[in-house]
Write a protein that holds these residues in place. Structure first.
Motif, PDB file in Angstrom:
ATOM      1  N   GLN A 151      -0.091 -10.818  -9.066  1.00  0.00           N
ATOM      2  CA  GLN A 151      -1.544 -10.973  -8.966  1.00  0.00           C
ATOM      3  C   GLN A 151      -2.264  -9.631  -8.901  1.00  0.00           C
ATOM      4  O   GLN A 151      -3.371  -9.486  -9.384  1.00  0.00           O
ATOM      5  CB  GLN A 151      -1.922 -11.797  -7.728  1.00  0.00           C
ATOM      6  CG  GLN A 151      -1.390 -13.203  -7.749  1.00  0.00           C
ATOM      7  CD  GLN A 151      -1.827 -13.970  -8.974  1.00  0.00           C
ATOM      8  OE1 GLN A 151      -2.999 -14.038  -9.283  1.00  0.00           O
ATOM      9  NE2 GLN A 151      -0.871 -14.526  -9.687  1.00  0.00           N
ATOM     10  N   ASP A 152      -1.624  -8.642  -8.287  1.00  0.00           N
ATOM     11  CA  ASP A 152      -2.220  -7.320  -8.121  1.00  0.00           C
ATOM     12  C   ASP A 152      -1.696  -6.415  -9.220  1.00  0.00           C
ATOM     13  O   ASP A 152      -0.573  -5.955  -9.173  1.00  0.00           O
ATOM     14  CB  ASP A 152      -1.872  -6.752  -6.747  1.00  0.00           C
ATOM     15  CG  ASP A 152      -2.514  -5.403  -6.505  1.00  0.00           C
ATOM     16  OD1 ASP A 152      -3.528  -5.095  -7.155  1.00  0.00           O
ATOM     17  OD2 ASP A 152      -1.991  -4.659  -5.665  1.00  0.00           O
ATOM     18  N   MET A 153      -2.515  -6.149 -10.208  1.00  0.00           N
ATOM     19  CA  MET A 153      -2.066  -5.396 -11.373  1.00  0.00           C
ATOM     20  C   MET A 153      -2.225  -3.879 -11.198  1.00  0.00           C
ATOM     21  O   MET A 153      -1.952  -3.124 -12.109  1.00  0.00           O
ATOM     22  CB  MET A 153      -2.819  -5.864 -12.617  1.00  0.00           C
ATOM     23  CG  MET A 153      -2.609  -7.342 -12.905  1.00  0.00           C
ATOM     24  SD  MET A 153      -0.887  -7.837 -12.987  1.00  0.00           S
ATOM     25  CE  MET A 153      -0.495  -7.278 -14.608  1.00  0.00           C
ATOM     26  N   GLY A 154      -2.639  -3.429 -10.039  1.00  0.00           N
ATOM     27  CA  GLY A 154      -2.808  -1.997  -9.821  1.00  0.00           C
ATOM     28  C   GLY A 154      -1.497  -1.304  -9.488  1.00  0.00           C
ATOM     29  O   GLY A 154      -0.440  -1.921  -9.377  1.00  0.00           O
ATOM     30  N   VAL A 155      -1.586   0.001  -9.319  1.00  0.00           N
ATOM     31  CA  VAL A 155      -0.424   0.813  -8.964  1.00  0.00           C
ATOM     32  C   VAL A 155      -0.070   0.550  -7.495  1.00  0.00           C
ATOM     33  O   VAL A 155      -0.944   0.524  -6.628  1.00  0.00           O
ATOM     34  CB  VAL A 155      -0.732   2.312  -9.185  1.00  0.00           C
ATOM     35  CG1 VAL A 155       0.412   3.183  -8.716  1.00  0.00           C
ATOM     36  CG2 VAL A 155      -1.060   2.582 -10.645  1.00  0.00           C
ATOM     37  N   LEU A 156       1.206   0.360  -7.239  1.00  0.00           N
ATOM     38  CA  LEU A 156       1.669   0.139  -5.869  1.00  0.00           C
ATOM     39  C   LEU A 156       1.552   1.418  -5.055  1.00  0.00           C
ATOM     40  O   LEU A 156       1.790   2.519  -5.568  1.00  0.00           O
ATOM     41  CB  LEU A 156       3.123  -0.322  -5.858  1.00  0.00           C
ATOM     42  CG  LEU A 156       3.411  -1.717  -6.397  1.00  0.00           C
ATOM     43  CD1 LEU A 156       4.919  -1.945  -6.458  1.00  0.00           C
ATOM     44  CD2 LEU A 156       2.760  -2.771  -5.539  1.00  0.00           C
ATOM     45  N   ARG A 157       1.237   1.247  -3.776  1.00  0.00           N
ATOM     46  CA  ARG A 157       1.280   2.387  -2.864  1.00  0.00           C
ATOM     47  C   ARG A 157       2.742   2.776  -2.680  1.00  0.00           C
ATOM     48  O   ARG A 157       3.645   1.973  -2.912  1.00  0.00           O
ATOM     49  CB  ARG A 157       0.645   2.014  -1.523  1.00  0.00           C
ATOM     50  CG  ARG A 157      -0.840   1.753  -1.629  1.00  0.00           C
ATOM     51  CD  ARG A 157      -1.479   1.298  -0.323  1.00  0.00           C
ATOM     52  NE  ARG A 157      -0.806   0.105   0.165  1.00  0.00           N
ATOM     53  CZ  ARG A 157      -0.259   0.003   1.373  1.00  0.00           C
ATOM     54  NH1 ARG A 157      -0.319   0.962   2.231  1.00  0.00           N
ATOM     55  NH2 ARG A 157       0.334  -1.104   1.736  1.00  0.00           N
ATOM     56  N   THR A 158       2.974   3.998  -2.269  1.00  0.00           N
ATOM     57  CA  THR A 158       4.328   4.525  -2.132  1.00  0.00           C
ATOM     58  C   THR A 158       5.201   3.634  -1.262  1.00  0.00           C
ATOM     59  O   THR A 158       6.338   3.307  -1.634  1.00  0.00           O
ATOM     60  CB  THR A 158       4.288   5.953  -1.540  1.00  0.00           C
ATOM     61  OG1 THR A 158       3.474   6.756  -2.377  1.00  0.00           O
ATOM     62  CG2 THR A 158       5.670   6.541  -1.429  1.00  0.00           C
ATOM     63  N   GLU A 159       4.693   3.220  -0.100  1.00  0.00           N
ATOM     64  CA  GLU A 159       5.505   2.398   0.793  1.00  0.00           C
ATOM     65  C   GLU A 159       5.774   1.014   0.202  1.00  0.00           C
ATOM     66  O   GLU A 159       6.847   0.448   0.398  1.00  0.00           O
ATOM     67  CB  GLU A 159       4.895   2.290   2.194  1.00  0.00           C
ATOM     68  CG  GLU A 159       3.480   1.788   2.235  1.00  0.00           C
ATOM     69  CD  GLU A 159       2.436   2.881   2.202  1.00  0.00           C
ATOM     70  OE1 GLU A 159       1.357   2.666   2.760  1.00  0.00           O
ATOM     71  OE2 GLU A 159       2.672   3.945   1.607  1.00  0.00           O
ATOM     72  N   ASP A 160       4.814   0.454  -0.535  1.00  0.00           N
ATOM     73  CA  ASP A 160       5.051  -0.844  -1.167  1.00  0.00           C
ATOM     74  C   ASP A 160       6.071  -0.725  -2.292  1.00  0.00           C
ATOM     75  O   ASP A 160       6.909  -1.609  -2.478  1.00  0.00           O
ATOM     76  CB  ASP A 160       3.743  -1.425  -1.703  1.00  0.00           C
ATOM     77  CG  ASP A 160       2.821  -1.883  -0.582  1.00  0.00           C
ATOM     78  OD1 ASP A 160       3.311  -2.133   0.533  1.00  0.00           O
ATOM     79  OD2 ASP A 160       1.604  -1.976  -0.825  1.00  0.00           O
ATOM     80  N   PHE A 161       6.018   0.362  -3.046  1.00  0.00           N
ATOM     81  CA  PHE A 161       7.014   0.584  -4.099  1.00  0.00           C
ATOM     82  C   PHE A 161       8.401   0.712  -3.471  1.00  0.00           C
ATOM     83  O   PHE A 161       9.360   0.077  -3.926  1.00  0.00           O
ATOM     84  CB  PHE A 161       6.667   1.836  -4.907  1.00  0.00           C
ATOM     85  CG  PHE A 161       7.611   2.081  -6.044  1.00  0.00           C
ATOM     86  CD1 PHE A 161       7.452   1.424  -7.252  1.00  0.00           C
ATOM     87  CD2 PHE A 161       8.683   2.956  -5.903  1.00  0.00           C
ATOM     88  CE1 PHE A 161       8.331   1.626  -8.306  1.00  0.00           C
ATOM     89  CE2 PHE A 161       9.570   3.172  -6.945  1.00  0.00           C
ATOM     90  CZ  PHE A 161       9.388   2.504  -8.154  1.00  0.00           C
ATOM     91  N   GLU A 162       8.501   1.509  -2.418  1.00  0.00           N
ATOM     92  CA  GLU A 162       9.787   1.698  -1.740  1.00  0.00           C
ATOM     93  C   GLU A 162      10.328   0.365  -1.219  1.00  0.00           C
ATOM     94  O   GLU A 162      11.503   0.048  -1.415  1.00  0.00           O
ATOM     95  CB  GLU A 162       9.583   2.677  -0.577  1.00  0.00           C
ATOM     96  CG  GLU A 162      10.783   2.842   0.330  1.00  0.00           C
ATOM     97  CD  GLU A 162      10.464   3.762   1.490  1.00  0.00           C
ATOM     98  OE1 GLU A 162      10.424   4.969   1.270  1.00  0.00           O
ATOM     99  OE2 GLU A 162      10.253   3.257   2.611  1.00  0.00           O
ATOM    100  N   ARG A 163       9.493  -0.423  -0.596  1.00  0.00           N
ATOM    101  CA  ARG A 163       9.924  -1.711  -0.046  1.00  0.00           C
ATOM    102  C   ARG A 163      10.295  -2.694  -1.139  1.00  0.00           C
ATOM    103  O   ARG A 163      11.216  -3.497  -0.969  1.00  0.00           O
ATOM    104  CB  ARG A 163       8.830  -2.272   0.851  1.00  0.00           C
ATOM    105  CG  ARG A 163       8.641  -1.434   2.093  1.00  0.00           C
ATOM    106  CD  ARG A 163       7.407  -1.801   2.848  1.00  0.00           C
ATOM    107  NE  ARG A 163       7.215  -0.836   3.923  1.00  0.00           N
ATOM    108  CZ  ARG A 163       6.061  -0.567   4.473  1.00  0.00           C
ATOM    109  NH1 ARG A 163       4.970  -1.194   4.070  1.00  0.00           N
ATOM    110  NH2 ARG A 163       5.972   0.334   5.434  1.00  0.00           N
ATOM    111  N   THR A 164       9.604  -2.627  -2.262  1.00  0.00           N
ATOM    112  CA  THR A 164       9.931  -3.500  -3.379  1.00  0.00           C
ATOM    113  C   THR A 164      11.301  -3.138  -3.952  1.00  0.00           C
ATOM    114  O   THR A 164      12.111  -4.020  -4.250  1.00  0.00           O
ATOM    115  CB  THR A 164       8.835  -3.437  -4.466  1.00  0.00           C
ATOM    116  OG1 THR A 164       7.569  -3.778  -3.868  1.00  0.00           O
ATOM    117  CG2 THR A 164       9.121  -4.395  -5.603  1.00  0.00           C
ATOM    118  N   VAL A 165      11.579  -1.849  -4.070  1.00  0.00           N
ATOM    119  CA  VAL A 165      12.899  -1.418  -4.540  1.00  0.00           C
ATOM    120  C   VAL A 165      13.979  -1.844  -3.546  1.00  0.00           C
ATOM    121  O   VAL A 165      15.043  -2.337  -3.951  1.00  0.00           O
ATOM    122  CB  VAL A 165      12.930   0.111  -4.779  1.00  0.00           C
ATOM    123  CG1 VAL A 165      14.353   0.599  -5.007  1.00  0.00           C
ATOM    124  CG2 VAL A 165      12.038   0.484  -5.952  1.00  0.00           C
TER     125      VAL A 165
END
Length: 169
Positions: free
Chosen positions: A115-129
């Protein structure tokens, strides 16, 4: 006089609601990151990677073996030296207390990511990985074809979200 102030009130209220919505979105992907679970205020919204050295350490931990050992996702690092590092404790908090541990939770996350098509924040990217790593581990541990398929679907959705984020950066 009251009518001339009305537009300002509307602007202030709409600004307040938009800020609240932005704050909600900020907490929306990983809401448990904002709950203190271990009694340490410094671990509210923890992030592991703050430097290139931290990225190298995470890579080394993943390469040497990161394990999620039971249904609760108990985190462990095979290498005793790496496991004893203070920085690894922060990774443990992220892995045990923040990332989603069930298929429905991961599906909610992937829906929110879509739903959120923007760039992930660093912590959200890390948690997603890290959630992607967890789902890969769950695929390997699954005892039935149905479980494997459910976790594989989650894995693919997370991979697509990460790939999308990397392509828009």
């Amino acid at each position: 006089m009251g009518a001339s102030r009305l537009p300002w009130k509307v602007i202030i209220i709409s600004l307040f609601y938009s800020l609240c919505a932005a704050h909600h979105r900020y907490k929306g992907l990983y809401p448990s990151a904002f709950r203190v679970k271990r009694g340490v205020a410094l671990l509210v919204n923890p992030i592991f990677q703050n430097s290139v050295k931290d990225v190298d350490l995470l890579y080394e931990i993943l390469l040497n073996g990161l394990q999620f050992e039971d249904e609760l996702g108990q985190f462990s690092v095979r290498d005793k030296e790496l496991a004893s590092l203070r920085k690894t404790h922060k990774l443990e908090v992220i892995c045990e207390d923040i990332i989603p541990k069930t298929v429905p939770q991961v599906r909610r996350l992937t829906f929110a990511l879509a739903q959120d098509m923007g760039v992930l924040r660093t912590e959200d990217f890390e948690r997603t990985v890290l959630t992607l790593v967890y789902t890969a581990n769950k695929i390997a541990q699954a005892s039935t074809a149905h479980q494997k398929d459910a976790w594989a679907e989650c894995f693919i959705s997370l991979y697509e979200a990460i790939k999308h984020d990397l392509t828009i950066r």
